[in-house]
Scaffold this active site. Structure first.
Site, PDB file in Angstrom:
ATOM      1  N   HIS A 122       0.446  -0.894  -0.150  1.00  0.00           N
ATOM      2  CA  HIS A 122       0.184   0.127  -0.247  1.00  0.00           C
ATOM      3  C   HIS A 122       1.075   1.032  -0.055  1.00  0.00           C
ATOM      4  O   HIS A 122       2.094   1.367  -0.089  1.00  0.00           O
ATOM      5  CB  HIS A 122      -1.164   0.167   1.015  1.00  0.00           C
ATOM      6  CG  HIS A 122      -1.736  -0.729   0.939  1.00  0.00           C
ATOM      7  ND1 HIS A 122      -2.719  -0.994   1.943  1.00  0.00           N
ATOM      8  CD2 HIS A 122      -1.975  -1.770   0.118  1.00  0.00           C
ATOM      9  CE1 HIS A 122      -4.093  -1.910   1.958  1.00  0.00           C
ATOM     10  NE2 HIS A 122      -3.336  -3.074   0.775  1.00  0.00           N
ATOM     11  N   GLU A 152       1.514   3.296   2.214  1.00  0.00           N
ATOM     12  CA  GLU A 152       1.860   3.644   3.295  1.00  0.00           C
ATOM     13  C   GLU A 152       3.212   2.998   3.539  1.00  0.00           C
ATOM     14  O   GLU A 152       4.296   3.421   3.962  1.00  0.00           O
ATOM     15  CB  GLU A 152       1.784   3.576   5.052  1.00  0.00           C
ATOM     16  CG  GLU A 152       0.443   4.287   4.974  1.00  0.00           C
ATOM     17  CD  GLU A 152      -1.167   3.447   4.522  1.00  0.00           C
ATOM     18  OE1 GLU A 152      -2.134   4.199   4.815  1.00  0.00           O
ATOM     19  OE2 GLU A 152      -0.563   2.979   2.925  1.00  0.00           O
ATOM     20  N   CYS A 206      -5.057   1.654   6.400  1.00  0.00           N
ATOM     21  CA  CYS A 206      -6.421   0.603   6.699  1.00  0.00           C
ATOM     22  C   CYS A 206      -5.355  -0.486   8.178  1.00  0.00           C
ATOM     23  O   CYS A 206      -3.903   0.005   8.870  1.00  0.00           O
ATOM     24  CB  CYS A 206      -5.467  -0.808   5.554  1.00  0.00           C
ATOM     25  SG  CYS A 206      -3.886  -1.412   5.245  1.00  0.00           S
ATOM     26  N   CYS A 254      -1.492  -0.612   7.634  1.00  0.00           N
ATOM     27  CA  CYS A 254      -0.586   0.392   7.413  1.00  0.00           C
ATOM     28  C   CYS A 254      -0.685   0.769   8.917  1.00  0.00           C
ATOM     29  O   CYS A 254       0.429   1.054   8.896  1.00  0.00           O
ATOM     30  CB  CYS A 254      -1.112   0.654   6.506  1.00  0.00           C
ATOM     31  SG  CYS A 254      -0.999   0.036   4.507  1.00  0.00           S
ATOM     32  N   THR A 296     -27.089  -2.185 -29.192  1.00  0.00           N
ATOM     33  CA  THR A 296     -25.999  -1.564 -29.418  1.00  0.00           C
ATOM     34  C   THR A 296     -25.464  -2.385 -29.523  1.00  0.00           C
ATOM     35  O   THR A 296     -24.023  -2.494 -30.734  1.00  0.00           O
ATOM     36  CB  THR A 296     -25.497  -0.803 -28.105  1.00  0.00           C
ATOM     37  OG1 THR A 296     -27.017   0.204 -27.871  1.00  0.00           O
ATOM     38  CG2 THR A 296     -24.563  -0.754 -28.587  1.00  0.00           C
ATOM     39  N   ASP A 312     -24.150  -1.713 -33.896  1.00  0.00           N
ATOM     40  CA  ASP A 312     -23.155  -1.332 -33.549  1.00  0.00           C
ATOM     41  C   ASP A 312     -22.169  -2.590 -33.833  1.00  0.00           C
ATOM     42  O   ASP A 312     -20.637  -1.671 -34.105  1.00  0.00           O
ATOM     43  CB  ASP A 312     -22.643  -0.484 -32.598  1.00  0.00           C
ATOM     44  CG  ASP A 312     -23.394   1.057 -32.933  1.00  0.00           C
ATOM     45  OD1 ASP A 312     -23.579   1.159 -33.767  1.00  0.00           O
ATOM     46  OD2 ASP A 312     -24.202   1.768 -31.702  1.00  0.00           O
ATOM     47  N   LEU A 371     -15.965  -2.956 -28.169  1.00  0.00           N
ATOM     48  CA  LEU A 371     -15.637  -2.087 -26.436  1.00  0.00           C
ATOM     49  C   LEU A 371     -13.771  -2.591 -25.391  1.00  0.00           C
ATOM     50  O   LEU A 371     -14.434  -3.207 -24.736  1.00  0.00           O
ATOM     51  CB  LEU A 371     -16.702  -2.488 -25.604  1.00  0.00           C
ATOM     52  CG  LEU A 371     -17.946  -3.145 -25.912  1.00  0.00           C
ATOM     53  CD1 LEU A 371     -19.511  -3.351 -25.155  1.00  0.00           C
ATOM     54  CD2 LEU A 371     -18.759  -1.035 -25.918  1.00  0.00           C
ATOM     55  N   GLY A 401     -27.547   2.142 -25.408  1.00  0.00           N
ATOM     56  CA  GLY A 401     -28.113   2.959 -26.233  1.00  0.00           C
ATOM     57  C   GLY A 401     -29.099   3.382 -25.222  1.00  0.00           C
ATOM     58  O   GLY A 401     -28.682   3.720 -24.804  1.00  0.00           O
TER      59      GLY A 401
END
Length: 345
Positions: free
Chosen positions: A51, A53, A80, A89, A200, A204, A208, A287
């Site tokens: 993390h 820290e 945390c 931490c 969609t 289309d 993605l 959509g």
């Protein structure tokens, strides 16, 4: 700007470096300061690893470790308290006897929820909270939405013609230019998932993915209520993890399938399910029917709307977001981007 604010801004800068890499964890940066000199700084670089820290502590040179007990650590989110992929931490801070901890935002997760601050104070550590808190909450807005609203952070994204249409029924129409497409692929790399509806996916036939920008592909989520989508569509190509949501059992390769009841409070039911799938943020790319369903239920956090110079004359009316003040506006090539937040930022 106070010194505390100056060092906290540095935490924010460091925290953002963890973008795309920290999974469902919030962005966290940390700075260790001794008598006006930064002796260590770091950020949470990758899910399951040190993390912020710990990263800052590891950055302290051996000759400077003797100063830790006289130093202040700045961190944008409360340290945390619990054992997860890494040790707490808060225990590192106590072990190294840092004299002061400065925090932007408290962590409202049930496993933390102020307990780290309490533990630090009980052991004689000076703790200051609320430094640039509004900015800190914005940085960690996905995390706070997950914890406080029990759902993913929701971003609506769509393009409209100059005369107010999102497209035309049954036709694939590109309203915006190539620079917009690159920006959108960058956005996709920054969020956990992306969602489209059945129409969609059919009309289309999108990939993605983030093929125009370096970074991870989002999880592709498709609402296919009647399970009518054909296997040859790009969403089934295996290039990214894909989840299909439908009312009945379907068999497709390369996908995960979830059955939900589309009647009643479907969207809230869906959001809870996606949070269980560890999806912390999601871009809704349409959509119009899908976008309007989120708008009607006021179930969104951010809207990113492109306006093209193209005129369609007729078509599908653009979704309307009413009563929300525009946060920013910029030109991207020949197109205009406006961003809205559904809360005070």
């Amino acid at each position: 700007m106070t010194l505390d604010e100056l060092y906290m801004n540095r935490c924010f800068e460091l925290a953002m470096k963890g973008n795309n890499q920290v999974g469902n964890n919030p962005f966290v940066g940390a700075v260790i300061v001794h008598e006006g000199r930064i002796i260590g700084e770091g950020w949470h670089q990758k899910y399951g690893e040190a993390h912020g820290e710990v990263s800052a502590y590891n950055d302290v040179k051996e000759e400077d470790k003797k100063y830790l007990s006289e130093s202040t650590i700045y961190v944008n989110l409360e340290p945390c308290f619990h054992h997860g992929k890494t040790p707490p931490c808060v225990d590192l801070i106590l072990r190294e006897k840092l004299k002061r901890v400065v925090i932007s935002c408290l962590d409202h997760h049930p496993l933390v929820a102020g307990r780290s601050v309490q533990k630090l104070r009980e052991h004689g550590v000076e703790v200051t909270t609320g430094i640039l808190e509004k900015k800190g909450r914005f940085l960690a807005r996905r995390f706070f939405t997950n914890v406080e609203k029990k759902r993913p952070y929701i971003i609506l994204k769509y393009a409209q013609s100059e005369d107010g249409f999102i497209g035309q029924k049954g036709k694939q129409i590109w309203l915006t230019g190539p620079l917009v497409k690159r920006r959108v692929h960058k956005w996709r790399s920054e969020e956990t998932a992306i969602m489209v509806g059945t129409n969609t996916a059919e009309v289309d036939n999108p990939n993605l993915t983030t093929r125009l920008h370096p970074g991870p592909n989002p999880i592709r989520i498709v609402l296919d209520r009647k399970a009518r989508l054909e296997n040859n569509l790009n969403i089934f190509n295996g290039e990214a993890k894909t989840i299909i949501i439908s009312e009945k059992e379907i068999k497709h390769e390369n996908i995960k399938h979830i059955i939900l009841d589309f009647n009643g409070d479907f969207l809230n039911q869906l959001m809870k399910q996606l949070l269980e799938e560890k999806i912390k943020s999601i871009i809704i790319e349409g959509g119009a029917k899908l976008l309007n369903s989120f708008i009607r239920q006021n179930l969104w956090d951010e809207a990113r709307i492109f306006t093209s110079s193209k005129v369609l004359g007729t078509g599908i009316p653009v979704p309307r977001i009413l009563g929300i003040e525009k946060k920013s506006e910029e030109k991207i090539g020949e197109d205009r981007l406006c961003i809205y937040f559904n809360h005070d930022e």
